[in-house]
Write an enzyme that holds these catalytic residues in place. Structure first.
Site, PDB file in Angstrom:
ATOM      1  N   CYS A 246       0.836  -1.202   0.000  1.00 57.22           N
ATOM      2  CA  CYS A 246       0.000   0.000   0.000  1.00 57.22           C
ATOM      3  C   CYS A 246       0.872   1.254   0.000  1.00 57.22           C
ATOM      4  CB  CYS A 246      -1.003  -0.045   1.143  1.00 57.22           C
ATOM      5  SG  CYS A 246      -2.506   0.868   0.728  1.00 57.22           S
TER       6      CYS A 246
ATOM      7  N   HIS B 186      -3.613  -5.159   0.296  1.00 60.01           N
ATOM      8  CA  HIS B 186      -3.037  -5.695   1.538  1.00 60.01           C
ATOM      9  C   HIS B 186      -3.084  -7.223   1.527  1.00 60.01           C
ATOM     10  CE1 HIS B 186      -2.807  -1.912   3.907  1.00 60.01           C
ATOM     11  NE2 HIS B 186      -3.713  -1.539   3.025  1.00 60.01           N
TER      12      HIS B 186
ATOM     13  N   ARG C  30      -6.928   5.750  -0.316  1.00 65.86           N
ATOM     14  CA  ARG C  30      -7.608   6.780  -1.112  1.00 65.86           C
ATOM     15  C   ARG C  30      -6.833   7.139  -2.366  1.00 65.86           C
ATOM     16  NH1 ARG C  30     -11.355   8.843   2.384  1.00 65.86           N
ATOM     17  NH2 ARG C  30     -10.625   8.621   4.520  1.00 65.86           N
TER      18      ARG C  30
ATOM     19  N   GLU D  64      -1.564  -9.223   3.370  1.00 65.06           N
ATOM     20  CA  GLU D  64      -1.451  -9.770   4.731  1.00 65.06           C
ATOM     21  C   GLU D  64      -2.805 -10.157   5.326  1.00 65.06           C
ATOM     22  OE1 GLU D  64      -0.959  -6.635   3.830  1.00 65.06           O
ATOM     23  OE2 GLU D  64      -1.472  -5.182   5.382  1.00 65.06           O
TER      24      GLU D  64
HETATM   25  N1  GLN Z   1      -2.183   6.661   2.649  1.00 67.79           N
HETATM   26  C1  GLN Z   1      -2.231   5.902   1.436  1.00 67.79           C
HETATM   27  C2  GLN Z   1      -3.574   6.033   0.739  1.00 67.79           C
HETATM   28  O1  GLN Z   1      -4.551   6.376   1.359  1.00 67.79           O
HETATM   29  C3  GLN Z   1      -1.889   4.438   1.689  1.00 67.79           C
HETATM   30  C4  GLN Z   1      -2.842   3.757   2.611  1.00 67.79           C
HETATM   31  C5  GLN Z   1      -2.309   2.471   3.179  1.00 67.79           C
HETATM   32  O2  GLN Z   1      -1.104   2.228   3.222  1.00 67.79           O
HETATM   33  N2  GLN Z   1      -3.186   1.627   3.701  1.00 67.79           N
HETATM   34  O3  GLN Z   1      -3.676   5.780  -0.436  1.00 67.79           O
END
Ligand code: GLN
Length: 535
Positions: A383, A509, A464, A511
């Protein structure tokens, strides 16, 4: 159709006794006897869900297939049961009140005074039975967050009392408690447990089983004393002695016959033994590695390791699968600069850059990516970790010096990570990200295609911001390629650098989907690549 059975798990004396692990272990044992089981968690705080909580509060926010942002215990449930949970598996006081107040505004209560009893407790009881009424489960285990005696737990305890009264043959209560050892006296003490059981009994709830967390063996005389004063059968006093890892708990609970005692209480067949051979194989592989590797986990919440719970557990599953011990080194991204990154990461056989939000520690993450990319150290970015790899590549390879994510620098002239169109008009924080499972098409001949062994995968999201497709050509021409694409939106979900031994960044994700029975292919692939790099 016979009705589902309900097991309520309450906690006494202190928090952090491991109700989640006991619930998950019980579920594992019941499942291995052929029962269809689910676990749900009821949390007494006023947040509608934990999605808006800082990880320092309660650790990681776990995301389900259907995009619910939930308590990290749901991660344990899925990892143990190998069965997905959903929005219905996590209820908070905030969500209960929100729904009751919405009903009041709609006029559903026909002019009545709306009160904690019966309106809040009715809502809680309804939620407690949603999964049981679905027909999908034989046994529903409900973990009550908090400790008996807390003011905010009262409506939950009262709801359990009412359900036990309404369905005496289908409900039972397991009370998890602490038996402290007083070194000075050289004794285990039962009094705190007696008091917490009394507190439950005063609320009209009579536990059927006591699970006693302890650092020392509980002997027969203590078991008899606990049974007598807490009003349970002697065989229903279950010892839960401190274990090496959480994965030892199902076996320990089987030895203590927790499954039999629970089945007996529910009026179900308790003959025979739970078959946990596959689970025991996993524990054996975990405890008997043939190799060892060092992996740096770079993140800004490393002081509280629960912030990355699913990641560290996914490494445990992969480590058993690859018969390779993974030593995770927690590296604080805020402390990394050009020099310290080299120092901290030297000697690491692999680097993982963790998810996260906001600018704190982002520069350290960029240095960590640069180190792994330039030194050909296997890299997995998750992410924000993937986004960091895209930003670093833009700055140091494409030479877009001020490239950034619009999250960190909205003024950047090269927003290589940008906010999604549908996110632009959203102003509320709760439950508004891109959440839950999405499909992703994998390119053939890539690392991810090899590790997943499939053309189409589905993984869970929580973000986001996205790879900005306006730059895709620039990246692909210079050596970072998009190897996973969302078939509906064309969004880039995975990037790789083919001219590197193993460099993978994923927008989702992985995980969240790793379980004991199904270790996640990306983590297994990463561990194997790291091992190869070490050799
Ligand atoms: N802050 C980033 C976003 O909102 C990544 C989010 C995250 O790592 N879960 O896109």
């Amino acid at each position: 159709m016979s009705s589902a059975k309900y097991v309520f798990v309450t906690g006494g004396v202190t928090s952090s006794l491991g109700k989640g692990i006991i619930s998950a272990s019980l579920a594992t044992l019941l499942q291995s006897r052929g029962h269809r089981v689910t676990i749900q968690k009821f949390d007494p705080y006023l947040n509608v869900d934990p999605g808006t909580l800082n990880p320092y509060e309660h650790g990681e926010c776990y995301v389900t297939e259907d995009g619910a942002e939930t308590d990290l215990d749901l991660g344990h449930y899925e990892r143990f049961m190998n069965h997905p949970t959903s929005q219905a598996n996590n209820v908070t006081t905030g969500s209960v009140y929100q729904s009751v107040i919405q009903k009041e505004r709609r006029g559903d209560f026909l002019g009545k005074t709306v009160q904690v009893i019966p309106h809040i407790t009715n809502e809680i009881k309804e939620r407690m039975q949603i999964l049981g009424n679905s027909g999908d489960y034989d046994v529903v285990i409900t973990e009550l967050g908090g400790t008996v005696g807390d003011i905010e737990s009262l409506p939950y305890v009262e709801s359990v009392r009412q359900l036990c009264w309404e369905k005496p043959d289908d409900c039972m209560v397991v009370h998890l408690t602490l038996i402290p050892y007083l070194t000075a006296a050289g004794e285990l003490k039962t009094k705190p447990t007696q008091h917490s059981v009394k507190a439950l009994q005063e609320s009209g709830v009579f536990p059927d089983v006591l699970v006693c967390r302890t650092e020392h063996e509980i002997n027969d005389s203590i078991r008899r004393k606990l049974a007598l004063f807490c009003n349970v059968r002697p065989d229903a006093v279950i010892q839960s002695i401190d274990a090496e890892t959480i994965y030892d708990v199902p076996k320990l609970m089987k030895e203590e016959q927790l499954d039999k005692v629970v089945l007996k209480s529910l009026g179900l067949n308790f003959s025979g033994e739970a078959d946990i051979t596959r689970w025991e194989e996993f524990v054996f592989n975990l405890n008997n590695p043939k190799n060892e590797i060092d992996i740096a986990l770079v993140g800004k919440y490393v002081e509280l390791k629960d912030s990355y719970k699913s990641i560290s557990e996914a490494f445990i599953h992969a480590s058993a699968n690859a018969r390779c011990k993974v030593n995770l080194h927690w590296v604080h991204s805020e402390k990394l600069n050009d020099l310290s990154a080299k120092e901290a990461l030297q000697g690491m056989h692999g680097v993982l850059v963790a998810p996260g939000f906001g600018p704190r520690g982002i520069n350290g993450k960029l240095y960590a990516v640069q180190y792994a990319r330039e030194n050909k150290v296997p890299f997995l970015g998750i992410c924000l970790g993937m986004q960091a790899s895209v930003i670093e590549y833009a700055r140091n390879v494409l030479d877009y010096k001020d490239a950034h994510s619009a999250e960190m620098n909205p003024e950047s002239s090269h927003p290589v990570i940008d906010i999604m169109e549908e996110q632009k008009k959203i102003t509320e924080m709760g439950g508004t990200m891109r959440l839950g499972a999405c499909d992703c098409e994998l390119k053939k001949g890539t690392i991810v295609h090899a590790v997943y062994g499939s053309d189409l995968i589905s993984e869970r999201h929580r973000h986001r911001y996205e790879f900005n497709n306006a730059y895709l050509d620039d990246y692909e021409k210079s050596g970072m390629i998009a190897t996973g694409i969302n078939p509906e939106t064309g969004l880039v979900e995975i990037v790789e650098i083919p001219d590197h031994p193993w460099f993978v960044g994923v927008q989702f994700h992985p995980e969240y989907k790793s379980t004991v029975a199904n270790p996640h292919p990306l983590f297994v692939g990463f561990v194997k690549a790291v091992l190869k790099n070490k050799a």
